[in-house]
Write a protein that holds these residues in place. Structure first.
Motif, PDB file in Angstrom:
ATOM      1  N   THR A  35      -7.626   9.825  -5.426  1.00 30.36           N
ATOM      2  CA  THR A  35      -6.482  10.515  -5.177  1.00 30.36           C
ATOM      3  C   THR A  35      -5.376   9.917  -4.381  1.00 30.36           C
ATOM      4  O   THR A  35      -4.135  10.131  -4.818  1.00 30.36           O
ATOM      5  N   VAL A  36      -5.977   9.456  -3.288  1.00 34.31           N
ATOM      6  CA  VAL A  36      -4.905   8.712  -2.576  1.00 34.31           C
ATOM      7  C   VAL A  36      -4.026   7.677  -3.221  1.00 34.31           C
ATOM      8  O   VAL A  36      -3.059   7.390  -3.078  1.00 34.31           O
ATOM      9  N   LYS A  37      -4.932   6.808  -3.991  1.00 32.19           N
ATOM     10  CA  LYS A  37      -4.475   5.607  -4.722  1.00 32.19           C
ATOM     11  C   LYS A  37      -3.374   6.116  -5.703  1.00 32.19           C
ATOM     12  O   LYS A  37      -2.434   5.526  -6.077  1.00 32.19           O
ATOM     13  N   ARG A  38      -3.725   7.216  -6.539  1.00 30.49           N
ATOM     14  CA  ARG A  38      -3.082   7.849  -7.631  1.00 30.49           C
ATOM     15  C   ARG A  38      -1.473   8.261  -7.144  1.00 30.49           C
ATOM     16  O   ARG A  38      -0.578   8.043  -7.481  1.00 30.49           O
ATOM     17  N   ILE A  39      -1.738   8.878  -5.633  1.00 30.21           N
ATOM     18  CA  ILE A  39      -0.449   9.135  -4.997  1.00 30.21           C
ATOM     19  C   ILE A  39       0.572   7.835  -4.664  1.00 30.21           C
ATOM     20  O   ILE A  39       1.613   8.089  -4.845  1.00 30.21           O
ATOM     21  N   ALA A  40      -0.241   7.186  -4.262  1.00 30.60           N
ATOM     22  CA  ALA A  40       0.425   5.828  -3.831  1.00 30.60           C
ATOM     23  C   ALA A  40       0.900   5.162  -5.080  1.00 30.60           C
ATOM     24  O   ALA A  40       2.174   4.637  -5.036  1.00 30.60           O
ATOM     25  N   SER A  45       6.351   4.185  -8.307  1.00 36.01           N
ATOM     26  CA  SER A  45       7.003   4.323  -9.413  1.00 36.01           C
ATOM     27  C   SER A  45       8.563   4.788  -8.990  1.00 36.01           C
ATOM     28  O   SER A  45       9.293   4.155  -9.918  1.00 36.01           O
ATOM     29  N   VAL A  46       8.483   5.519  -8.004  1.00 35.48           N
ATOM     30  CA  VAL A  46       9.987   5.765  -7.457  1.00 35.48           C
ATOM     31  C   VAL A  46      10.462   4.773  -6.973  1.00 35.48           C
ATOM     32  O   VAL A  46      11.779   4.636  -7.085  1.00 35.48           O
ATOM     33  N   HIS A  47       9.813   4.284  -5.974  1.00 33.40           N
ATOM     34  CA  HIS A  47      10.410   3.067  -5.153  1.00 33.40           C
ATOM     35  C   HIS A  47      10.926   2.017  -6.238  1.00 33.40           C
ATOM     36  O   HIS A  47      11.855   1.327  -5.795  1.00 33.40           O
ATOM     37  N   ASP A  48      10.081   1.736  -6.979  1.00 38.34           N
ATOM     38  CA  ASP A  48      10.814   0.778  -8.078  1.00 38.34           C
ATOM     39  C   ASP A  48      11.978   0.951  -8.783  1.00 38.34           C
ATOM     40  O   ASP A  48      12.619   0.075  -9.363  1.00 38.34           O
ATOM     41  N   LEU A  49      12.740   2.315  -8.844  1.00 38.28           N
ATOM     42  CA  LEU A  49      13.749   2.725  -9.236  1.00 38.28           C
ATOM     43  C   LEU A  49      14.853   2.195  -8.127  1.00 38.28           C
ATOM     44  O   LEU A  49      16.097   2.170  -8.579  1.00 38.28           O
ATOM     45  N   LEU A  97      -0.652   2.178  -0.317  1.00 35.81           N
ATOM     46  CA  LEU A  97       0.484   1.751  -0.788  1.00 35.81           C
ATOM     47  C   LEU A  97       0.585   0.039  -0.646  1.00 35.81           C
ATOM     48  O   LEU A  97       1.047  -0.509  -1.482  1.00 35.81           O
ATOM     49  N   GLU A  98      -0.033  -0.312   0.450  1.00 35.42           N
ATOM     50  CA  GLU A  98       0.023  -2.009   0.646  1.00 35.42           C
ATOM     51  C   GLU A  98      -0.986  -2.564  -0.391  1.00 35.42           C
ATOM     52  O   GLU A  98      -0.469  -3.710  -0.898  1.00 35.42           O
ATOM     53  N   GLU A  99      -2.092  -1.689  -1.033  1.00 38.98           N
ATOM     54  CA  GLU A  99      -2.972  -2.432  -2.099  1.00 38.98           C
ATOM     55  C   GLU A  99      -1.893  -2.227  -3.394  1.00 38.98           C
ATOM     56  O   GLU A  99      -2.372  -3.242  -4.443  1.00 38.98           O
ATOM     57  N   THR A 100      -0.815  -1.659  -3.481  1.00 37.23           N
ATOM     58  CA  THR A 100      -0.090  -1.875  -4.465  1.00 37.23           C
ATOM     59  C   THR A 100       1.096  -2.846  -4.700  1.00 37.23           C
ATOM     60  O   THR A 100       1.626  -3.099  -5.497  1.00 37.23           O
TER      61      THR A 100
END
Length: 243
Positions: A35-40, A45-49, A97-100
């Motif tokens: 769940t934490v990973k999904r939220i990250a 996806s928003v940060h990429d905007l 987040l850092e894992e992404t």
């Protein structure tokens, strides 16, 4: 739809407020890593905007100061323990987040230099300008204030254009949709209505602070796929709290 929600994002900087319970998944306690990973991924996806993002995460999945106080613990001690729970959640989200591949900073209102940065407003703003995600932990650093109030305070200090409040439902309803099948979702609601009708969006101090500084609050469901991003392209379901 209020004019500050455009068909394409015109938000440059926002704050996302998540409850600690959102990190539990289907568990009854603690952290659920998927769940934490999904939220990250949703945040990414928003940060990429091109949107600068700061976050505040509650601690209710680990410890709730108010509940402990009701059960007999001294309130100040209970609240400080709740603040420490928010730091644990912030570190977990930072890791996800850092894992992404994103850059992230946990910034705490209580000094704990070995694990996070202390809150310095100008430094935090500089992190955002460098496109780093800032996770503000430990609330305001003071007992008797919730993370809702802490989120509203930080949103104003960071000059955010809106505070996004993630919940289990897709907006604000005229009454509890879990209890009443005929509950109606409101597209727009005023700060004063939230307070007078006790619509349970955020605590009263947070709503009053948002109202006094004209900080829009966008209430939506983070359980919906792309729920956060869809608001920014005008296709999401949400409620806006404003004047």
């Amino acid at each position: 739809m209020p004019d500050f929600i455009a068909k394409t994002t015109r938000f440059d900087r926002v704050l996302l407020k998540i409850s600690g319970e959102a990190l539990m998944g289907n568990q009854g306690f603690g952290l659920h890593p998927p769940t934490v990973k999904r939220i990250a991924q949703e945040v990414k996806s928003v940060h990429d905007l091109g949107v600068e993002i700061c976050m505040v995460i509650g601690g209710g999945n680990i410890f709730r100061g108010v509940q402990a106080s009701v059960q007999g613990m001294e309130r100040t001690t209970a609240d400080y323990m709740g603040m420490l729970a928010t730091v644990m959640n912030a570190l977990a989200m930072q890791n996800a987040l850092e894992e992404t591949g994103m850059f992230c900073r946990v910034i705490t209102a209580i000094r704990m230099d070995e694990v996070a940065e202390p809150y310095i407003r100008r430094r935090a703003i500089r992190h955002l300008e460098k496109k780093r995600i800032c996770i503000f932990a430990a609330g305001t650093g003071n007992p008797f204030f919730t993370t809702d109030t802490g989120a509203t305070l930080r949103a104003n200090e960071m000059n955010c254009q809106a505070l996004f409040k993630a919940t289990k439902v897709d907006g604000v309803y005229d009454r509890d949709p879990k209890k009443y099948k005929d509950a109606k979702r409101l597209d727009n609601v005023t700060y004063d209505d939230v307070l007078s009708k006790r619509l349970n969006v955020m605590d009263g101090s947070a709503i009053a602070l948002a109202r006094d500084n004209n900080m829009p609050i966008i209430v939506f469901s983070l359980d919906e796929p792309n729920g956060f991003r869809s608001i920014l392209d005008g296709s999401g379901t949400f409620t806006t709290v404003h004047k």
